[in-house]
Scaffold this motif. Sequence first.
Motif, PDB file in Angstrom:
ATOM      1  N   UNK A 142       0.623  -1.201  -0.007  1.00  0.00           N
ATOM      2  CA  UNK A 142      -0.108   0.080   0.054  1.00  0.00           C
ATOM      3  C   UNK A 142       0.887   1.324   0.089  1.00  0.00           C
ATOM      4  N   UNK A 143       0.203   2.431  -0.728  1.00  0.00           N
ATOM      5  CA  UNK A 143       1.092   3.622  -0.663  1.00  0.00           C
ATOM      6  C   UNK A 143       0.160   4.698  -0.285  1.00  0.00           C
ATOM      7  N   UNK A 144       0.698   5.797   0.143  1.00  0.00           N
ATOM      8  CA  UNK A 144      -0.364   6.830   0.496  1.00  0.00           C
ATOM      9  C   UNK A 144      -1.549   7.063  -0.826  1.00  0.00           C
ATOM     10  N   UNK A 145      -2.500   7.845  -0.194  1.00  0.00           N
ATOM     11  CA  UNK A 145      -3.527   8.169  -1.446  1.00  0.00           C
ATOM     12  C   UNK A 145      -4.492   7.118  -2.063  1.00  0.00           C
ATOM     13  N   UNK A 146      -4.442   5.913  -1.168  1.00  0.00           N
ATOM     14  CA  UNK A 146      -5.352   4.982  -1.799  1.00  0.00           C
ATOM     15  C   UNK A 146      -4.838   4.150  -3.299  1.00  0.00           C
ATOM     16  N   UNK A 147      -3.409   4.027  -2.968  1.00  0.00           N
ATOM     17  CA  UNK A 147      -2.736   3.221  -4.103  1.00  0.00           C
ATOM     18  C   UNK A 147      -2.399   1.958  -3.500  1.00  0.00           C
ATOM     19  N   UNK A 148      -2.516   0.845  -4.440  1.00  0.00           N
ATOM     20  CA  UNK A 148      -1.952  -0.474  -3.922  1.00  0.00           C
ATOM     21  C   UNK A 148      -1.115  -1.090  -5.117  1.00  0.00           C
ATOM     22  N   UNK A 149      -0.437  -2.134  -4.733  1.00  0.00           N
ATOM     23  CA  UNK A 149       0.390  -3.086  -5.384  1.00  0.00           C
ATOM     24  C   UNK A 149       0.330  -4.315  -4.868  1.00  0.00           C
TER      25      UNK A 149
END
Length: 204
Positions: A168-175
């Motif tokens: 997970x990354x900030x701003x509701x981003x995912x890998x």
Amino acid sequence: MDGRVIAVLLALILCALLVIIVLMVRRRSAGPAPEAAPPAPRDPFAAEDQVGGDPRTLKAGDMVEYLGVRYFVRGSLRLREGGFTWSEHLLDADTIEGTKVWISVEEDPDLEVVWWTEQDVGDLTPDRKTLTLDGVEYRRDEHGTADYASEGTTGAGDKGRVEYVDYEAPGGRYLSFERFGGGAWEAGTGERVPNGTLTIYPGS
């Protein structure tokens, strides 16, 4: 006409007029109707408030519209890990030939819908706590193995097990990385779908 009949008719008319006047006076004295109470606060993610349908009911044959593009649901994976369940749906755009994406739907405990796009990440594997892709740093959030059942067309077997690693990354981003039956890792990047931006058209 007999005078008595005329007198009776006049009396009836006067009585009717008096009744009407009394009713009008009472209505005016009662004042304006009370204003309706404001609606009670409600959960914006409750199923009955989902704009255009409930994503928890998605299945093969349905159509969804997101950001002005319509996609068909080709198939679904129903996943279970212990007592936790979620779904992943393979979509195919009807306006962009060859474009395929996934949408995941889970409650943990709130409803979370994520739009996934498959990515070629080269030699990148989920073997570290943080990974950087296209300048975005993702931090590992979850790692586990789930049982799945496949419906429609998904590219996976009818049943099996899948290992996953989510970042997970900030701003509701995912890998996310997944591998089915111990095969090669498949990767995708995702973004959270804002409430009310997804419209569902049931197929049947």
